[in-house]
Design a protein around this motif. Structure first.
Motif, PDB file in Angstrom:
ATOM      1  N   LEU A 197       2.208   1.669  -3.521  1.00  0.00           N
ATOM      2  CA  LEU A 197       1.152   2.092  -4.424  1.00  0.00           C
ATOM      3  C   LEU A 197       0.866   3.584  -4.252  1.00  0.00           C
ATOM      4  N   GLU A 198       0.836   4.054  -3.024  1.00  0.00           N
ATOM      5  CA  GLU A 198       0.606   5.469  -2.758  1.00  0.00           C
ATOM      6  C   GLU A 198       1.757   6.319  -3.308  1.00  0.00           C
ATOM      7  N   GLN A 199       2.982   5.861  -3.120  1.00  0.00           N
ATOM      8  CA  GLN A 199       4.139   6.581  -3.675  1.00  0.00           C
ATOM      9  C   GLN A 199       4.066   6.651  -5.201  1.00  0.00           C
ATOM     10  N   MET A 200       3.694   5.544  -5.833  1.00  0.00           N
ATOM     11  CA  MET A 200       3.586   5.522  -7.284  1.00  0.00           C
ATOM     12  C   MET A 200       2.499   6.472  -7.773  1.00  0.00           C
ATOM     13  N   GLN A 201       1.383   6.520  -7.071  1.00  0.00           N
ATOM     14  CA  GLN A 201       0.310   7.426  -7.472  1.00  0.00           C
ATOM     15  C   GLN A 201       0.737   8.884  -7.317  1.00  0.00           C
ATOM     16  N   ASN A 202       1.427   9.198  -6.226  1.00  0.00           N
ATOM     17  CA  ASN A 202       1.914  10.564  -6.023  1.00  0.00           C
ATOM     18  C   ASN A 202       2.942  10.938  -7.086  1.00  0.00           C
ATOM     19  N   ASP A 203       3.844  10.009  -7.405  1.00  0.00           N
ATOM     20  CA  ASP A 203       4.831  10.264  -8.447  1.00  0.00           C
ATOM     21  C   ASP A 203       4.151  10.456  -9.800  1.00  0.00           C
ATOM     22  N   GLY A 204       3.123   9.667 -10.066  1.00  0.00           N
ATOM     23  CA  GLY A 204       2.372   9.797 -11.318  1.00  0.00           C
ATOM     24  C   GLY A 204       1.692  11.152 -11.430  1.00  0.00           C
ATOM     25  N   LYS A 205       1.106  11.621 -10.334  1.00  0.00           N
ATOM     26  CA  LYS A 205       0.467  12.939 -10.342  1.00  0.00           C
ATOM     27  C   LYS A 205       1.501  14.033 -10.567  1.00  0.00           C
ATOM     28  N   ASP A 252       0.821  -1.212   0.000  1.00  0.00           N
ATOM     29  CA  ASP A 252       0.000   0.000   0.000  1.00  0.00           C
ATOM     30  C   ASP A 252       0.853   1.261   0.000  1.00  0.00           C
TER      31      ASP A 252
END
Length: 96
Positions: free
Chosen positions: A25-33, A22
């Motif tokens: 996944l949160e780090q990846m979503q923040n990096d994607g944004k 989790d």
């Protein structure tokens, strides 16, 4: 430079694995944004250009076109173009 290997964390339970998953996944979503925000800022069209900016851009582009034309003429005259694509260039004179 040799790659640096990070120590692998050891997990004792499935819950620790889920928590780490989790977090990642949160780090990846923040990096994607952050990536998409930065990417979109690269291609923002500026609508507030003044008449002076327009003229400066027009002059700069015109100078570039003239420079390319003169380079083309020079290459054609000296070498027959780029790698002979524009016809025959100068041929050396034969000595008798």
């Amino acid at each position: 430079m040799l790659p640096v290997q990070k120590p692998q964390p050891t997990y004792r339970t499935l819950e620790e694995i889920r928590q780490r998953k989790d977090e990642l996944l949160e780090q990846m979503q923040n990096d994607g944004k952050q990536f998409s925000t930065t990417w979109n800022q690269l291609f923002v069209k500026h609508e507030d250009t003044s008449k002076g900016d327009y003229i400066a851009s027009l002059v700069a582009n015109s100078v570039t076109v003239i420079d390319l034309f003169l380079l083309y003429r020079k290459l054609r005259k000296s070498y027959g173009g780029i790698m002979g694509l524009f016809g025959k260039g100068k041929t050396p004179k034969k000595k008798h």
